[in-house]
Write a protein that holds these residues in place. Structure first.
Motif, PDB file in Angstrom:
ATOM      1  N   GLU A 135      32.658  99.610 103.167  1.00 19.26           N
ATOM      2  CA  GLU A 135      31.481  98.641 104.002  1.00 19.26           C
ATOM      3  C   GLU A 135      30.647  97.607 103.043  1.00 19.26           C
ATOM      4  OE1 GLU A 135      29.003 100.890 106.672  1.00 19.26           O
ATOM      5  OE2 GLU A 135      30.681 101.990 107.853  1.00 19.26           O
ATOM      6  N   GLY A 136      31.406  97.420 101.999  1.00 22.62           N
ATOM      7  CA  GLY A 136      30.816  96.622 101.011  1.00 22.62           C
ATOM      8  C   GLY A 136      32.026  95.373 100.637  1.00 22.62           C
ATOM      9  N   ASP A 137      31.372  94.314 100.152  1.00 20.45           N
ATOM     10  CA  ASP A 137      32.294  93.150  99.651  1.00 20.45           C
ATOM     11  C   ASP A 137      31.974  92.770  98.390  1.00 20.45           C
ATOM     12  OD1 ASP A 137      29.948  91.663  99.902  1.00 20.45           O
ATOM     13  OD2 ASP A 137      30.773  90.772 101.771  1.00 20.45           O
ATOM     14  N   HIS A 138      31.707  91.665  97.993  1.00 20.03           N
ATOM     15  CA  HIS A 138      31.823  91.211  96.625  1.00 20.03           C
ATOM     16  C   HIS A 138      30.361  91.554  96.004  1.00 20.03           C
ATOM     17  CE1 HIS A 138      32.867  89.412  92.618  1.00 20.03           C
ATOM     18  NE2 HIS A 138      31.705  88.606  92.842  1.00 20.03           N
ATOM     19  N   LEU A 139      29.436  91.466  96.967  1.00 18.44           N
ATOM     20  CA  LEU A 139      28.028  91.787  96.722  1.00 18.44           C
ATOM     21  C   LEU A 139      27.545  93.580  97.183  1.00 18.44           C
ATOM     22  CD1 LEU A 139      26.497  88.331  97.978  1.00 18.44           C
ATOM     23  CD2 LEU A 139      27.003  89.090  95.712  1.00 18.44           C
ATOM     24  N   VAL A 140      28.545  94.225  96.927  1.00 19.62           N
ATOM     25  CA  VAL A 140      28.224  95.558  97.223  1.00 19.62           C
ATOM     26  C   VAL A 140      27.161  96.134  96.436  1.00 19.62           C
ATOM     27  CG1 VAL A 140      29.752  96.438  95.340  1.00 19.62           C
ATOM     28  CG2 VAL A 140      29.402  97.938  97.427  1.00 19.62           C
ATOM     29  N   THR A 141      26.736  95.540  95.267  1.00 19.29           N
ATOM     30  CA  THR A 141      25.515  96.398  94.650  1.00 19.29           C
ATOM     31  C   THR A 141      24.281  95.906  95.344  1.00 19.29           C
ATOM     32  OG1 THR A 141      25.539  94.512  92.980  1.00 19.29           O
ATOM     33  CG2 THR A 141      26.731  96.503  92.127  1.00 19.29           C
TER      34      THR A 141
END
Length: 311
Positions: free
Chosen positions: A273-279
């Motif tokens: 449930e994350g994309d490039h901005l997972v952090t």
């Protein structure tokens, strides 16, 4: 080296809770190659592992990781930096490439008296971090890269001319919308935590850029497209982990695996449930993953990650 020690509550928080009261926050001003830059240190008096150096993306600065401090600062000293050309540091002409930035990182650690660090690089921070590890391997104890690739994504190279022209002619809203589309996944790709909220945050961040920040952003794009992001140099044989959001459409999981395969004994995983901005979207989970790896705890069977692969 100019140094100022500042109480944590005196620094920008950007909605973060900040470090624990027992931890000391320092701001250091340094100069490398004639360019002034700044770093921030959250010192942990009883660390469980080496200092953690966090190199963020091109739109992040040394305060962007304050939201992670509540989970990471109990484990170790944390270091963030505005390298020349980024954040509040001096403007850096594009003729200065990735080698210069990597050497600036080594200069900072030497000035701070930190002979070994755990290295995290996210997005553009991975580009600088990998070159730093290749050029200065003795500083590196562990490596973690997030949202990473060994080549410029096609989406990025296609978008750069449009975004640069929009910024140069003052069409800030057009550029902001384009940058959000570039960095964030299509909502139909899969469920991403806080997708709408992070998209609004990102767009607002781009809309409120100062003229200095816009100038640096344009120069950053020129730097990357001119110098490239990868050289096939030896990588230190240290514990290494590459991860990204499972729906990252900029630096895709396939591109992350491609990078991981170039590093000896590297582990790879994707965060659910994350994309490039997972952090940003999964701040606690990404902090837990980084903290576990830096303290040699298991990263297998974590509820927020897909299968861990050994490359």
């Amino acid at each position: 080296m100019r140094t100022a020690v500042t109480a944590a509550q005196d620094l920008p928080t950007q909605g973060a809770s900040g470090p624990a009261p027992s931890e000391q926050v320092e701001e250091h001003g340094l100069v490398f190659g004639g360019f002034a830059y700044q770093c921030r240190i959250v010192r942990q008096p009883a660390p469980l592992t080496e200092p953690l150096l966090l190199l963020g993306g091109s739109s992040q600065n040394r305060y962007s990781w304050q939201g992670h401090e509540r989970w990471l600062s109990p484990l170790c000293t944390m270091v963030t930096v505005d390298l020349p050309g980024y954040g509040s540091a001096d403007f850096l002409p594009a003729r200065y490439g990735i080698d210069f930035l990597a050497d600036a990182v080594a200069h900072m650690l030497a000035e701070l008296g930190m002979p070994r660090v755990n290295l995290f690089g996210g997005c553009f921070g991975e580009v600088v971090g990998l070159r730093f590890a290749q050029r200065h391997p003795s500083f590196v104890r562990r490596i973690l890269f997030g949202g990473a690739a060994k080549r410029l994504p096609g989406l990025y190279t296609e978008a750069v001319p449009r975004l640069t022209h929009a910024l140069e002619r003052g069409s800030i809203e057009e550029a902001a919308d384009g940058l959000v589309r570039l960095f964030m996944s299509n909502p139909e790709a899969g469920r991403v935590r806080k997708h709408a909220a992070v998209a609004r945050l990102l767009r607002n961040q781009f809309l409120t850029q100062t003229p200095d920040e816009i100038r640096k952003a344009v120069e950053h794009n020129t730097r990357l497209t001119t110098h490239g992001c990868y050289r096939p140099l030896p990588v230190p044989r240290v514990p290494t982990l590459v991860f990204t959001g499972e729906y990252d459409t900029l630096c895709t999981p396939a591109m992350g695996r491609e990078l991981a395969a170039t590093m000896p004994g590297c582990w790879f995983t994707t965060v659910k449930e994350g994309d490039h901005l997972v952090t940003v979207e999964r701040r606690e989970e990404s902090s837990d993953l980084i903290g576990r790896f830096c303290t040699d705890r298991s990263i297998e069977d974590l509820p927020y990650c897909n299968a861990v692969e050994r490359m």
